[in-house]
Design a protein around this motif. Structure first.
Motif, mmCIF file in Angstrom:
data_model
loop_
_atom_site.group_PDB
_atom_site.id
_atom_site.type_symbol
_atom_site.label_atom_id
_atom_site.label_comp_id
_atom_site.label_asym_id
_atom_site.label_seq_id
_atom_site.Cartn_x
_atom_site.Cartn_y
_atom_site.Cartn_z
ATOM 1 N N PRO A 22 62.530 23.211 44.779
ATOM 2 C CA PRO A 22 63.441 22.986 45.898
ATOM 3 C C PRO A 22 62.752 23.013 47.263
ATOM 4 N N GLY A 23 61.727 23.844 47.423
ATOM 5 C CA GLY A 23 61.048 23.921 48.717
ATOM 6 C C GLY A 23 60.314 22.638 49.071
ATOM 7 N N LYS A 24 59.556 22.118 48.124
ATOM 8 C CA LYS A 24 58.817 20.874 48.372
ATOM 9 C C LYS A 24 59.775 19.698 48.525
ATOM 10 N N ALA A 25 60.843 19.696 47.738
ATOM 11 C CA ALA A 25 61.841 18.630 47.869
ATOM 12 C C ALA A 25 62.483 18.680 49.257
ATOM 13 N N GLN A 26 62.811 19.872 49.722
ATOM 14 C CA GLN A 26 63.400 20.004 51.059
ATOM 15 C C GLN A 26 62.400 19.583 52.133
ATOM 16 N N LEU A 27 61.134 19.955 51.960
ATOM 17 C CA LEU A 27 60.108 19.557 52.917
ATOM 18 C C LEU A 27 60.009 18.037 52.997
ATOM 19 N N LEU A 28 59.981 17.369 51.849
ATOM 20 C CA LEU A 28 59.949 15.904 51.844
ATOM 21 C C LEU A 28 61.165 15.326 52.569
ATOM 22 N N HIS A 29 62.332 15.856 52.233
ATOM 23 C CA HIS A 29 63.569 15.383 52.861
ATOM 24 C C HIS A 29 63.500 15.531 54.390
ATOM 25 N N LEU A 30 63.050 16.696 54.848
ATOM 26 C CA LEU A 30 63.012 16.954 56.290
ATOM 27 C C LEU A 30 61.928 16.137 56.991
ATOM 28 N N ILE A 31 60.804 15.896 56.342
ATOM 29 C CA ILE A 31 59.783 15.028 56.933
ATOM 30 C C ILE A 31 60.373 13.633 57.122
ATOM 31 N N GLY A 32 61.093 13.161 56.108
ATOM 32 C CA GLY A 32 61.749 11.864 56.230
ATOM 33 C C GLY A 32 62.774 11.836 57.346
ATOM 34 N N GLN A 33 63.475 12.932 57.509
ATOM 35 C CA GLN A 33 64.518 13.031 58.533
ATOM 36 C C GLN A 33 63.922 13.108 59.943
ATOM 37 N N HIS A 34 62.868 13.922 60.103
ATOM 38 C CA HIS A 34 62.310 14.175 61.429
ATOM 39 C C HIS A 34 61.103 13.312 61.774
ATOM 40 N N GLY A 35 60.455 12.737 60.773
ATOM 41 C CA GLY A 35 59.245 11.964 61.037
ATOM 42 C C GLY A 35 58.091 12.843 61.480
ATOM 43 N N SER A 36 58.127 14.107 61.057
ATOM 44 C CA SER A 36 57.132 15.076 61.520
ATOM 45 C C SER A 36 56.976 16.198 60.496
ATOM 46 N N ILE A 37 55.718 16.481 60.141
ATOM 47 C CA ILE A 37 55.450 17.603 59.240
ATOM 48 C C ILE A 37 55.722 18.923 59.956
ATOM 49 N N SER A 38 55.300 19.014 61.217
ATOM 50 C CA SER A 38 55.490 20.272 61.956
ATOM 51 C C SER A 38 56.971 20.567 62.185
ATOM 52 N N ALA A 39 57.764 19.553 62.514
ATOM 53 C CA ALA A 39 59.204 19.768 62.729
ATOM 54 C C ALA A 39 59.885 20.171 61.425
ATOM 55 N N ALA A 40 59.493 19.546 60.330
ATOM 56 C CA ALA A 40 60.065 19.899 59.029
ATOM 57 C C ALA A 40 59.709 21.338 58.678
ATOM 58 N N GLY A 41 58.455 21.706 58.860
ATOM 59 C CA GLY A 41 58.026 23.076 58.583
ATOM 60 C C GLY A 41 58.751 24.085 59.448
ATOM 61 N N ARG A 42 58.875 23.770 60.725
ATOM 62 C CA ARG A 42 59.587 24.668 61.655
ATOM 63 C C ARG A 42 61.015 24.897 61.193
ATOM 64 N N GLN A 43 61.682 23.828 60.801
ATOM 65 C CA GLN A 43 63.071 23.966 60.367
ATOM 66 C C GLN A 43 63.178 24.834 59.115
ATOM 67 N N MET A 44 62.120 24.839 58.311
ATOM 68 C CA MET A 44 62.113 25.654 57.093
ATOM 69 C C MET A 44 61.548 27.051 57.340
ATOM 70 N N GLY A 45 61.110 27.321 58.567
ATOM 71 C CA GLY A 45 60.576 28.633 58.897
ATOM 72 C C GLY A 45 59.158 28.836 58.411
ATOM 73 N N MET A 46 58.399 27.766 58.297
ATOM 74 C CA MET A 46 57.006 27.895 57.855
ATOM 75 C C MET A 46 56.077 27.303 58.905
ATOM 76 N N SER A 47 54.853 27.736 58.859
ATOM 77 C CA SER A 47 53.859 27.246 59.814
ATOM 78 C C SER A 47 53.487 25.807 59.493
ATOM 79 N N TYR A 48 52.932 25.134 60.488
ATOM 80 C CA TYR A 48 52.441 23.776 60.285
ATOM 81 C C TYR A 48 51.366 23.781 59.201
ATOM 82 N N LYS A 49 50.503 24.795 59.235
ATOM 83 C CA LYS A 49 49.419 24.889 58.252
ATOM 84 C C LYS A 49 49.975 24.949 56.834
ATOM 85 N N ARG A 50 51.013 25.749 56.623
ATOM 86 C CA ARG A 50 51.627 25.863 55.297
ATOM 87 C C ARG A 50 52.291 24.547 54.892
ATOM 88 N N ALA A 51 53.029 23.934 55.819
ATOM 89 C CA ALA A 51 53.694 22.663 55.527
ATOM 90 C C ALA A 51 52.657 21.594 55.181
#
Length: 119
Positions: A22-51
């Motif tokens: 579920p975490g990776k699926a949500q990350l993919l979904h949010l990257i698609g939504q935001h067009g940004s790895i850092s924004a997706a990670g932020r929304q999930m409460g994780m660092s850019y490095k982790r994302a």
């Protein structure tokens, strides 16, 4: 899916090695939504490095990358979900729906065997 009742969290384990859950699926979904790895990670409460690490793990496990990214700079960077990434996410979500729909009776039956809130 009813958030007050039981939930199915699908976790697919491949020999690649890759665990797609579920975490990776949500990350993919949010990257698609935001067009940004850092924004997706932020929304999930994780660092850019982790994302970014999770994206690299997913990209490395598939024949074609799931996420295509460009570096920042004056024009700014960005990320997009590739056609392969969209297909993986679509199939993952389809499996979740299948388990939720076809497993509803089994979830209820297991729940009926559990202790009630009054114990």
């Amino acid at each position: 899916m009813d958030r007050d009742g039981p939930r199915i969290k699908l976790r697919l384990e491949y020999d690649v090695p890759l665990v797609l859950g579920p975490g990776k699926a949500q990350l993919l979904h949010l990257i698609g939504q935001h067009g940004s790895i850092s924004a997706a990670g932020r929304q999930m409460g994780m660092s850019y490095k982790r994302a970014w690490s999770l994206v690299e793990e997913m990209n490395g496990a598939f024949a074609l990358p799931l996420v295509d990214s460009s570096r920042g700079g004056t024009g700014g960077g960005g990320a997009r979900i590739t056609a392969t990434g969209q297909a993986v996410l679509r199939h993952y979500e389809s499996l979740e729906r299948l388990l939720t729909d076809k497993g509803a009776a089994d979830l209820a039956a297991i729940g009926a065997l559990m202790k009630g809130d009054d114990t």
